[in-house]
Design a protein around this motif. Sequence first.
Motif, mmCIF file in Angstrom:
data_model
loop_
_atom_site.group_PDB
_atom_site.id
_atom_site.type_symbol
_atom_site.label_atom_id
_atom_site.label_comp_id
_atom_site.label_asym_id
_atom_site.label_seq_id
_atom_site.Cartn_x
_atom_site.Cartn_y
_atom_site.Cartn_z
ATOM 1 N N GLU A 25 0.829 -1.211 0.000
ATOM 2 C CA GLU A 25 0.000 0.000 0.000
ATOM 3 C C GLU A 25 0.862 1.259 0.000
ATOM 4 O OE1 GLU A 25 -3.679 -0.410 2.819
ATOM 5 O OE2 GLU A 25 -2.024 -1.706 3.431
ATOM 6 N N SER A 26 1.942 1.215 0.805
ATOM 7 C CA SER A 26 2.749 2.437 0.917
ATOM 8 C C SER A 26 3.409 2.793 -0.419
ATOM 9 C CB SER A 26 3.799 2.299 2.018
ATOM 10 O OG SER A 26 4.524 1.123 1.823
ATOM 11 N N SER A 27 3.771 1.779 -1.187
ATOM 12 C CA SER A 27 4.395 2.142 -2.461
ATOM 13 C C SER A 27 3.366 2.715 -3.428
ATOM 14 C CB SER A 27 5.141 0.956 -3.063
ATOM 15 O OG SER A 27 4.244 -0.022 -3.496
ATOM 16 N N LEU A 28 2.106 2.321 -3.255
ATOM 17 C CA LEU A 28 1.053 2.934 -4.079
ATOM 18 C C LEU A 28 0.790 4.368 -3.636
ATOM 19 C CD1 LEU A 28 -1.594 0.062 -4.347
ATOM 20 C CD2 LEU A 28 0.053 0.814 -6.069
ATOM 21 N N MET A 29 0.842 4.560 -2.309
ATOM 22 C CA MET A 29 0.477 5.863 -1.780
ATOM 23 C C MET A 29 1.579 6.909 -1.946
ATOM 24 S SD MET A 29 -2.411 5.295 -1.235
ATOM 25 C CE MET A 29 -2.728 7.013 -0.847
ATOM 26 N N GLU A 30 2.784 6.469 -2.307
ATOM 27 C CA GLU A 30 3.888 7.405 -2.493
ATOM 28 C C GLU A 30 3.520 8.450 -3.536
ATOM 29 O OE1 GLU A 30 7.826 6.163 -4.087
ATOM 30 O OE2 GLU A 30 8.184 5.726 -1.960
ATOM 31 N N ASN A 31 2.905 7.979 -4.583
ATOM 32 C CA ASN A 31 2.434 8.901 -5.614
ATOM 33 C C ASN A 31 1.231 8.257 -6.287
ATOM 34 O OD1 ASN A 31 1.977 10.562 -7.775
ATOM 35 N ND2 ASN A 31 4.138 10.788 -8.311
ATOM 36 N N PRO A 32 0.041 8.397 -5.661
ATOM 37 C CA PRO A 32 -1.145 7.654 -6.113
ATOM 38 C C PRO A 32 -1.490 7.900 -7.580
ATOM 39 C CG PRO A 32 -1.571 8.784 -4.039
ATOM 40 C CD PRO A 32 -0.253 9.258 -4.519
ATOM 41 N N THR A 33 -1.311 9.130 -8.048
ATOM 42 C CA THR A 33 -1.691 9.431 -9.422
ATOM 43 C C THR A 33 -0.805 8.686 -10.411
ATOM 44 O OG1 THR A 33 -1.871 11.633 -8.483
ATOM 45 C CG2 THR A 33 -2.438 11.397 -10.797
ATOM 46 N N LEU A 34 0.504 8.763 -10.164
ATOM 47 C CA LEU A 34 1.442 8.080 -11.037
ATOM 48 C C LEU A 34 1.235 6.570 -10.963
ATOM 49 C CD1 LEU A 34 4.071 8.935 -12.760
ATOM 50 C CD2 LEU A 34 5.298 7.814 -10.900
ATOM 51 N N ALA A 35 1.012 6.078 -9.719
ATOM 52 C CA ALA A 35 0.811 4.644 -9.521
ATOM 53 C C ALA A 35 -0.402 4.180 -10.322
ATOM 54 C CB ALA A 35 0.630 4.334 -8.045
ATOM 55 N N ALA A 36 -1.499 4.926 -10.230
ATOM 56 C CA ALA A 36 -2.726 4.538 -10.937
ATOM 57 C C ALA A 36 -2.470 4.481 -12.437
ATOM 58 C CB ALA A 36 -3.847 5.523 -10.616
ATOM 59 N N GLU A 37 -1.697 5.453 -12.924
ATOM 60 C CA GLU A 37 -1.424 5.503 -14.357
ATOM 61 C C GLU A 37 -0.580 4.295 -14.797
ATOM 62 O OE1 GLU A 37 0.796 8.959 -15.697
ATOM 63 O OE2 GLU A 37 1.382 7.704 -17.407
ATOM 64 N N HIS A 38 0.502 4.062 -14.055
ATOM 65 C CA HIS A 38 1.371 2.941 -14.420
ATOM 66 C C HIS A 38 0.666 1.595 -14.262
ATOM 67 C CE1 HIS A 38 5.544 5.043 -14.287
ATOM 68 N NE2 HIS A 38 4.664 5.671 -15.026
ATOM 69 N N LEU A 39 -0.141 1.482 -13.202
ATOM 70 C CA LEU A 39 -0.857 0.223 -12.983
ATOM 71 C C LEU A 39 -1.827 -0.044 -14.123
ATOM 72 C CD1 LEU A 39 -1.549 0.169 -9.146
ATOM 73 C CD2 LEU A 39 0.202 -1.030 -10.453
#
Length: 810
Positions: free
Chosen positions: A668-682
């Motif tokens: 979760e913490s690695s997702l929350m580091e940068n949620p917008t970027l994470a959502a895009e890459h995911l």
Amino acid sequence: MDHQMIGSRGSTSTKGQDDPHERFPRAENRNNSDLGSWASGRLPVVTVVALLEGLWITLHVSGLLGPLASLTFPLLTFGAIVATVVGVRRYQPRSSWPWYGLATGFTLFLAGAIVRTTSHSLGDLTSHRALLPDLITIPGYLAIFLGLMGFARARHRDRSTRIDTALDAAVAALAALALGWLFLMNPALGLTSSPLKVRVLVAAYVPISACIVAVTAGLAFSTGRKQSTADLLRLAAMVLLLVGDVLYMMLETHAVLMPETLVDIPYALAFVSYTACALTPSMRLQTEPDVEAQNSATVGRMVILGLALSIPGLIAISRPATSDADRAVLGGVVFALTAVAILRMVRAIHGHARSEARLVHQSQHDALTELPNRVGARTFLDDALVRAHATSAPVALILCDIDRFKLINDSHGHGFGDDFLLKVAARLRRSIRPLDLVARIGGDEFLIVVQGMTDDDEVLHVAHRTRRALSEPFHINGSEIASSVSIGVVIAEPTDPDLTAEGLIRDADTAVYQAKDAGRDAVVVFDRGMHDRALQRLTLQRDLRHALERNELSLNYQPIIDLPSGRVSGFEALLRWSHPTWGQVAPLSFIPIAEDTGLIVEIGAWVLEEACAQLATWRRDLPHGNRLEMSVNLSARQLRDPAMVDRLNDIVRAANLPRGALTLELTESSLMENPTLAAEHLGRLKALGVSLSIDDFGTGYSSLAYLQKFPVDHVKIDRAFVLGLESEDSSDETLIAAIVAMASALGIQTVAEGVEGTEQAERLERLNVDRAQGYLYSRPVEASLIPGVVTRLDSAARGRLTAVPERFSA
Ligand code: C2E
Ligand code: CA
Ligand code: CA
């Protein structure tokens, strides 16, 4: 003296033939730094003016001017005045009053000359001599003197340089006075036929001229920069003026006889020089502060001083004093010269000592905060350690490292960052006791050296007080900055003979590092083990760089079990490092290092490749292998990597895996580091057919709502909750039930981690958890053992299935 010279001419004011106003383009603004030629492409005006004036003087000397010769001096004086006004307006020097001082002097000369012409006072040393021309001319000299002082002042901002310059000037003045006395004043005063007031007045020109020579010399030789054209021209003008004065004085006292046309030449040339000086672009530099001027011992200056100092001696040798007055004056001059020279010497020695002290200070202090720097802190600490050794009172170090200072610097700019550091320094200064020291030993690192505290608690108390002091928000330029600080504390036992300042600072640094690691805004006290761990970490970091190429890395696989059936649904790939000297290194020790150093990107790619290839083999070779899936852990750093998606695409294609066969595990913490970027890459990873799993679920932000934000397929319920199923306490069971309910509502599968006992497995099954993983089924094992493990687990599942009715019937 020029008052007489000018007076001997008719003085009709006339406009310079070459009126510069006509030719010079206007100064656009103050910033106009065009100090080159004014007339683009044309001959510079200053050259034209100088040539014309030179021509006029040549005609004057050759006697071709006729009656016009009487215009020479009024004309050239007026030219000098006009040139001053034009030059000042054109070049806009930083300070104009020194120039106007000179112009005022020339104006008074001109006025004096006009009055003198009407009164015919030149050479008249009788009681009938009109005193008005002299009374006008002498203030003219004063104005020139003040003007020259103005240049000296503008140049030397530093008071000490000014005094030195003044002393040099005094030496020159005294020497000139000695000569003036000898050749001019003494003879003038000795003209017993004239009334005393006339003698005094005539003699008065000498000391005045001497002062002007002195200031000019001081100006010429005290500069730290190369002499500019204007410097040289002004120097020439002043020297020529003096030569003219001397000649006229001699003419006045009838010491020489020569045609007035020739005696006028030095004055004429003086004004030409000055006019050129005022019209030269470098005139602007005359009032610029002379930054490098450190009263360097230039050759010119040394020659002048040497000559000046030797003059009285030469006089004394060559000419025995003739009268008491003569002896008294020369004696006084020698005495004054010696005094000034000694004073100058003493000041030079002091100045040297001062600049040496300044250098030492600079080398030990930080320029921004004025606090001692690392060198200064070390010096202080060395002394403190010596004292501590003698008194056996401990010394303590409190090292403060501002948290996320780089962020402040980057987001608000460096000027703001500097202001911030200044405020930090001020707070720290206020918080220490007089015995202690606060130093800035790095960009955002401040060191406090605490002396004479007997109690460790006392030191800790100071450390915490400091932490709180720096946690109070700062107000800078109207914005409020909240910051925190990580503090490392070292308490040195003075009995330890191996203590060094540098070693203690390094230990404090290690403790700060631990404080940062513990989440910042903390105080950590150093202990030996910490040092060893830091050292170990450094070694690991060094060795990890080569681990991949040296084939020290490998993967273990841990089966993941399908819960109702008990069959193996897939595996989690887990990285192993076999260190050549330390053996197996725990992933929790080296993976954070790989993440910090960025090595995880390269290593992670290898893991993916290896795991995917392995899965492809098992899917092909194992019985019913094509149901098997693979889970691979992905670090935040890898998720940020923009090349990640392409790389993964290649890997999945190379292994020829179907959609859904590969699952990436993210915390979760690695997702929350940068949620917008994470959502895009995911999103892009999902498009490749990769499944996503939230690892260690429940330990991080634990917000189920976030699940909706990301395209998640699985959640891995953390081992901590599974462990709780062992006890009677039902809170973990409730929590797991909630997770399962929420997940199934969202179409997400649940996986329980760390399942070690049958009791846990049964309760998870009853809670409808989809899958389980843990030592109960299998430890992570190397790839070669997996076929055997799968066979064992699958047959156990079949056995259990047939056993189920029995259990229910019991
Ligand atoms: P993780 O992803 O939570 O991995 C599960 C960890 O739990 C593994 O530890 C595994 O050996 C351990 N485990 C499995 N079953 C049980 C059990 O029943 N009881 C107990 N007590 N532990 C169990 P391991 O292999 O030491 O890995 C530790 C962590 O290192 C992993 O935690 C993961 O975060 C990280 N890691 C491992 N391999 C990789 C990798 O290839 N890439 C990345 N980025 N991280 C990895
Ligand atoms: Ca994992
Ligand atoms: Ca986990």
